[in-house]
Structure formats: structure tokens, C-alpha cells
Design a protein around this motif. Structure first.
Motif, short mmCIF file in Angstrom:
data_model
loop_
_atom_site.label_atom_id
_atom_site.label_comp_id
_atom_site.label_asym_id
_atom_site.label_seq_id
_atom_site.Cartn_x
_atom_site.Cartn_y
_atom_site.Cartn_z
N THR A 87 -1.37 -2.56 -2.17
CA THR A 87 -1.06 -1.38 -1.34
C THR A 87 -1.71 -1.63 0.02
O THR A 87 -2.30 -2.68 0.24
CB THR A 87 -1.66 -0.08 -1.93
N VAL A 89 -3.71 0.98 1.27
CA VAL A 89 -4.45 2.24 1.34
C VAL A 89 -5.70 2.10 2.22
O VAL A 89 -6.16 3.07 2.80
CB VAL A 89 -4.73 2.74 -0.10
N PRO A 327 4.67 -0.18 1.91
CA PRO A 327 3.24 0.12 1.76
C PRO A 327 2.50 0.39 3.07
O PRO A 327 1.34 0.81 3.04
CB PRO A 327 2.68 -1.14 1.09
N CYS B 387 -3.21 6.86 -11.00
CA CYS B 387 -3.44 5.78 -10.05
C CYS B 387 -4.76 5.11 -10.42
O CYS B 387 -5.56 5.67 -11.17
CB CYS B 387 -3.58 6.26 -8.62
N GLU B 392 -4.69 6.84 -3.53
CA GLU B 392 -3.23 6.82 -3.69
C GLU B 392 -2.65 8.22 -3.90
O GLU B 392 -1.46 8.44 -3.67
CB GLU B 392 -2.83 5.92 -4.87
N TYR B 395 -1.91 8.91 -0.37
CA TYR B 395 -1.23 7.80 0.33
C TYR B 395 0.24 7.71 -0.08
O TYR B 395 1.13 7.68 0.78
CB TYR B 395 -2.00 6.53 -0.02
N PHE B 396 0.51 7.67 -1.37
CA PHE B 396 1.90 7.70 -1.85
C PHE B 396 2.34 9.16 -1.86
O PHE B 396 2.26 9.84 -2.89
CB PHE B 396 2.00 7.08 -3.24
N HIS B 401 1.16 13.04 -8.69
CA HIS B 401 0.45 12.00 -9.42
C HIS B 401 -0.35 12.54 -10.61
O HIS B 401 -0.77 11.77 -11.46
CB HIS B 401 -0.50 11.25 -8.49
#
Lengths: 415, 415
Positions: A87, A89, A327, B387, B392, B395-396, B401
């Protein structure tokens, strides 16, 4: 076994002319209140009012009760980079503190770090790690995704990514449309001799990709500091000779002539377009190029300059929306958040946004005859969303409203 | 039965000083890699490395295997309006075409349309329809939410909303902290005699809300065209006499003096602050008022002026992030999308944002001793996110999540 989908508060069919929708057509969704749908052999047989469909239902029909919820066609995501390792991140943290995307890239982060990690991964590893993203697409209501290579930047690594895409297409229920994006960046080892990389793309990579039938499209990142319009023109022209369709990353970070180039080449799409001017919009219109707008990347980069969607719609362009899932600049596979961005920041109406995310996107991938709307003869890719009004899918943002996703009439099984 | 949570790739405890975190403290999360946690009687007994906790596990212990995932404290959402009837998805369409929030409000839409519908709903109807939102909060990892009234604007309707909040608190697993926001707007029937509405608030509503113990806080929408600073001062001062804590909607649409007012009154929080200047930030600092930042509403209104989060952190303010969940300006109950906005548009680091969404938020609700971090003696409100790296979660973006949510050590059951 045939399938009947019943009890849909709104069956949003997107039925209409068999071509991309423009202007006011983008606001016509052909919604059937209390609708139902018959599916056989994975294909839409008929849509209609509940009574009409009930009268046609046979005894051996499997019934899917939507429970008064909304049914939409599966989203078609026409621009994504869903195969990569690792990723970014960490950069997210740097950007939060003010580093720009370009500064991070110049210091060896950015796309180059993803290229390093993707090169280090095997095809099996890529397939294994990217299944997670397949699930995310399906879970948020997307049934077809365009998938670009571009984190390999060597012959073998680009082939590896395209083969991983092919496997993900066959091993998961998500449908992938592969695009070759060897011209995503000039790799480290070619920085001092970029001409040699362009030659590699043209003389070795493109012929091999075409020969192995690993891609339907060729894309180029046309931007001042990446590939010039001249280089892009050469690469894309060669791709056309190999039978590939053309897509262009155009005018994302500056007005660098990408839209004009896409028009000159009569590319299928010009993507991004944050800095495209009125002349560029006219050129796209004259050439019949579809703009693919990617507000997720504007958002995630912390920028505020969004593409001129209203002007494009008013100019008669068949606008498409996509996630740009990657990403670095757009870590989201969610079309619903893209629809939210479209209505809050691109001034698109919810209906225009949905058209851009389904039927127009399907045409931009050369699949307008088979997906993107729920009409007789099209593949039965549909999603039950847990709302009574389809607009809630984007309005109540940050959620996953999809309750069940069907690809070719079969329910998607997630882990 | 005691509970052991094991196999957490990261157990993010937020352990630290028993007060709101400021400055560099906001970046200290006390993460335990390969961590585990013992819970008994709904309370955190101990957190530590896996081996340490395994050595303490008794035979009758129920084991929750986090499967190598991340465990975070439940989010604490310190500013929300989660009890209302209907949606405002129609206005979403108007705003997409360029109408401003103020224009829509002036034409009888906006908050007034929600007030009409909320007045028409019974308490039972409100409880039934708002359970959906309870589920959304829990599903996205929030375990405590502040809940404002304010769509009733009459004595009986405000009481009805506060009673609905009390029922949602007892009938769902989500914990609600009730705030009285009778001063959310001047209702239609008092437009020509606003002074009479202020009198109603002070002389009838506040005493009754206090008597029935229906709220812990009183909030006022202090804004040029809503309640002036003078009116806000009078309402909030009276609320204090009734034993209520104070919160203020301040400087959202203009620099109208709300932050200064919150400082003068030593309110618990000043919320929004998009237009607060350096003098306002200093005043909040001097008075020890916590700023509650609501980027979801900036985003959803299509605005680009976000509050000056970095300046506030650098000034030493104990910043809080919240959703502002409401049907008009912020239709999201998702703290993850708020964390995303914080890092992409408020220039907060992911760690600062998480602190603002958990332990600092808990202190802003007077619950810093019982929730907001995973420390011995606190309520075991925690969430397993799917995650391996906690960052994340934001971030995603656009995804849910959270895989499992626990309140007081008990798993949340969703429909």
C-alpha cells in the motif's frame, strides 16, 4: 434455472437508446416502480411491473425477493489500477503534513515504490493479494472493472501483471477489462535514457502484449513530466496498429495537451481532465471521445480543482465516472463514493452520475451491447441496494449499501 | 464469562494520560503489535502482548480470535443529529445543480422540511426509523454517539425526540449521549416573533428537559441568521443553571462570534469552526474549550473551506472529530470517512485523527474515564477492523472495514 427478481421498490434499468447517453438523456434512468425482472441463462429476459413479470413466471423459477429494496445494474468502473503490491499508507501520512504528490514522487516514493514492490511480487502473490480488492469492488456494487497494468514497467513485469489480471477475471466473479499501461511512468533505470524506454514499449512490449492477447486497450500517462504528447502519440499509434483500443491519462496535473491528443487520435476515452479547457472539451466532442472523470483522485490528493463535468455534459459529451482505484492517488474501489463526489463536487445530478457510472461506462469499454443497463439480452449483472430510493446509495455516503450482488444472474459469494 | 481477544496484528489502545490529548500527544497511540486483551464484566481487565495475556487466560474464558486483524476502541462520535424523519435526498439534487444550502433553506426546504416531517412522526415511528442509523453507526465502528434534538422546535416535539433518543439508547447496543438543541432554528410560526421563541426555550423547554433528565448537554446554533451571540448567551447561561453542559455550533457559515462565546461561557465544546480566526483559537485555548471539527458537512455541502485543524493542534487544543450526521448537510454516520477527510483535507495525521475520534471525543462528552481507549477499567467497547495496519481504515476510503463491533464486551448483533 431461470430467476425472477421481485419486490424491487425501484428497478432502475437505464434502458434507452443503444449508444452512450448525452445531454438530457443522462437524466433519464427508466425506473420501474415496484418492478421485477426475469433472468435466464445469465441474461435479462424481461423487466417490467411486478404483475407483468409475475404472469410470466414459470413454476421452476428461482425467486429472489428484493424486499422492497432498490435494484441497480452493476456499476462499470472504467478506469482502475487494481493490481499492485503493498500500500502507500505511509505517504498518506506525509501528504497529511503537506508534502505534495509530486514531492513524494521526486523523493523516490509514489509510484516508484509501488513499482519496486510489484516487481518483487510473483504472479501468484499478486493474484492472492488482489483478490481482496475484487471482493471490495463486488461488495460495493461493481461488476465490471477496467484494469490497467503499469506497476511493472519492464517487459516481464508488465506481462506478469496482465496475466494476473487475466487470472483474476477467470478466478473471481468480477469481470476485468485489461488495459496495457506500460507508459505509466519512465522507470528508474531508464531515467537518463527515456527514449530507450519508449523504444522498448513500442518495439517489444506492445507486440508481445498483442500477441498474447493480454489487453484490449492501451493507455498512456500523458503529462509534462511523464510522457510528452509526442511520445504518447507514438506509443498510442503503434498500439492502434496492434489492434488495441486507446485510452489517455490527460490533463490531470496540468493542461498538457492530453485531451487534444486523445481527440486527434480518436481515442476511446480521455481520462482525468482536471485542467482541460473549453478548446479541449470541444475537441473531444468533435472527435467523439468519452471523458472519464475521476473525482476520487482529486479528493484523495487533497486538491480542490475538479474536472468541469457540467460544461462537458452541456457540450454533449457522454461523460463517464470511475474510481481510478490505485494505492497512491485514489485508494478507493467504491463507485458509491464516486457518485457522492460527483453530486457534491462535480455538480452532476444523481441521475447523470448513475448514467456515467453504468451505461456510459459500458460503452467506453466497448461493452455497451452487453452490460451497463438492465435490458432484454444484456448480461444479468445487478445489485440489490438496501434503500427504498436509489439516490440514497450516494446520499448516505461512506457506507456500503449493496446487500447482494449478482453477476450473470449468479449471486456473488464473498468470504 | 470473561473474554480474551487474541491475535490482533495491532491492538491500538490509545492508553495515555487521563485527560484530553494535546499537541504531540495526539500522535501517540500506544499500539501493541501482536496484542491481546482480557475483558471481564464488560470491562477491560488488561491489555498486553499476546504471551502476557495468554498466561493470564483462565479455562472458562471465551476466546475471540481477531485473525491477525486490527483492533481499535469504538469510535466516539461527539456531534450528531441522528433522530429525524424522512431524508433530504431531493435537495441533494438541487445542490448538485448549484443551489446553496442557504437558498434551499430560504425557500422552505432545508431544516424546515425535516422539522415538518419530524413533527408529524410519533415517538414510536422515530424510534423505528432511526434504528437503521443505529445499525450504521455500529457497523462502521462507532459505539457511542452524541445525539441532539432540534427537529421538533416545540416543547412536545423536542421532548418526543429526546425520549426517542433515550429509547434508542436502551433498545439498541449503541450508546447515546443526549443533547438538547431546541435552539437549532427559529421555527416557522415564530419567525415574526423570535423573542417569544427564545422565551419558550428558556422558560418552558429547558426546565422541562432538565426536570425529566432528558439531556446532558444544551447546544445552540449560533450564527448570524439563526441565533445571535446574545440570544445564544442567554439560552446557554440558563441551561447551565439547570445543570446541563454546554456545546455551541460556532462559526460554521461565517465568523459570527461563536468560538468567542463558547470561550466566555467555558463551554465543553465549540463545534464546526470553519470560519474561526486566530483570536478565536486563542480564546478556546485560554478557556480550555475542545473544538469539534465536522469535515463531513464541509464536504457534503460542496464547500472547500475546512476548519484550521493544524493551527488548532499547534495551539494546543484537544481537537475532536465527529460526523455531524444529519439529513441535510452531512448525511454520513461513518467515522472512517471523517478520518479520511481529516487526513486528506484537514492536514491531520492519521494518528491525530484517531485520537480526535476516540479518546478526545470521549473527554468532550464527559466520559473520558470510561470510554475512548482500551485501558484497564474502561468499558470494553472495541472493534475488529479487517486490515493489518490500522491506518487502512481511513486510507482505503468509502468502505466498511469493521468486521465485528463489541459494546461492553458483547458482540453487536445486526439484522
Amino acid at each position: 434455472m431461470p430467476l425472477a427478481v421481485v419486490n424491487c421498490s425501484q428497478l432502475v434499468t437505464l434502458a434507452g437508446p443503444a449508444r452512450p447517453r448525452v445531454g438530457a438523456e443522462m437524466r433519464e434512468l427508466s425506473i420501474i416502480a415496484d418492478g421485477a425482472m426475469l433472468v435466464s441463462d445469465g441474461t435479462v429476459e424481461r423487466v417490467g411491473a411486478r404483475r407483468e413479470i409475475e404472469a410470466l413466471m414459470s413454476g421452476d423459477c428461482e425467486v429472489v425477493d428484493a424486499g422492497g429494496r432498490v435494484v441497480l445494474p452493476g456499476f462499470v468502473d472504467a478506469h482502475a489500477h487494481p493490481v499492485f503490491a503493498g500500500t502507500r499508507v505511509d505517504e498518506y501520512e506525509l501528504r497529511a503534513l503537506g508534502a505534495t504528490y509530486q514531492e513524494i514522487a521526486a523523493s523516490g516514493g509514489g509510484i516508484r515504490s509501488t513499482v519496486r514492490r510489484t516487481r518483487a511480487a510473483t504472479e501468484d502473490e499478486l493474484v492472492a493479494s488482489c483478490r481482496r480488492y475484487s471482493e471490495w469492488f463486488l461488495r460495493t456494487g461493481t461488476t465490471t472493472v477496467e484494469a490497467k497494468s503499469g506497476y511493472g514497467l519492464s517487459l516481464e513485469d508488465e506481462l506478469k501483471i496482465l496475466r494476473a489480471i487475466r487470472r483474476l477475471d477467470s478466478e473471481t466473479q468480477l469481470n476485468y477489462v485489461p488495459s496495457f499501461l506500460g507508459a505509466h511512468d519512465v522507470p528508474e533505470e531508464y531515467r537518463a535514457r527515456r527514449e530507450a524506454y519508449v523504444a522498448l514499449l513500442i518495439e517489444e512490449m506492445l507486440p508481445r502484449v498483442a500477441e498474447e492477447k493480454l489487453a484490449e486497450y492501451c493507455d498512456v500517462f500523458c503529462e509534462e513530466k511523464v510522457f510528452t504528447t509526442d511520445e504518447s502519440w507514438r506509443i498510442l499509434s503503434e498500439a492502434r496498429c496492434h489492434g488495441l483500443g486507446l485510452r489517455v491519462h490527460a490533463d490531470q496535473l496540468s493542461l498538457s495537451g492530453g485531451a487534444q491528443l486523445a481527440a486527434e487520435l480518436h481515442a476511446q476515452t480521455a481520462d482525468h481532465l482536471e485542467h482541460t479547457d473549453a478548446a479541449g472539451i470541444n475537441a473531444l466532442k468533435e472527435a467523439g471521445v468519452q471523458p472519464v472523470l475521476l473525482p476520487g483522485s482529486v479528493y484523495a490528493l487533497g486538491h480542490t480543482r475538479y474536472p468541469a463535468a457540467r460544461e462537458m455534459i452541456e457540450a454533449g459529451l457522454a461523460v463517464v465516472l470511475a474510481t481510478d482505484f490505485n494505492p497512491g492517488s485514489s485508494p478507493t474501489p467504491s463507485m458509491p463514493i464516486v457518485l457522492s463526489l460527483a453530486s457534491t463536487h462535480l455538480r452532476m445530478t444523481p441521475a447523470e452520475a448513475l448514467t456515467a457510472a453504468t451505461v456510459n461506462a459500458a460503452y467506453s469499454l466497448g461493452r455497451g451491447d452487453s452490460i451497463g443497463s438492465l435490458e432484454t439480452g444484456k448480461r444479468a449483472d445487478f445489485v440489490i441496494h438496501d434503500c427504498a430510493d436509489w439516490r440514497e446509495v450516494a446520499y448516505f455516503f461512506g457506507l456500503e449499501h449493496a446487500r447482494a450482488t449478482y453477476v450473470a444472474g449468479r449471486p456473488v459469494t464473498l468470504k
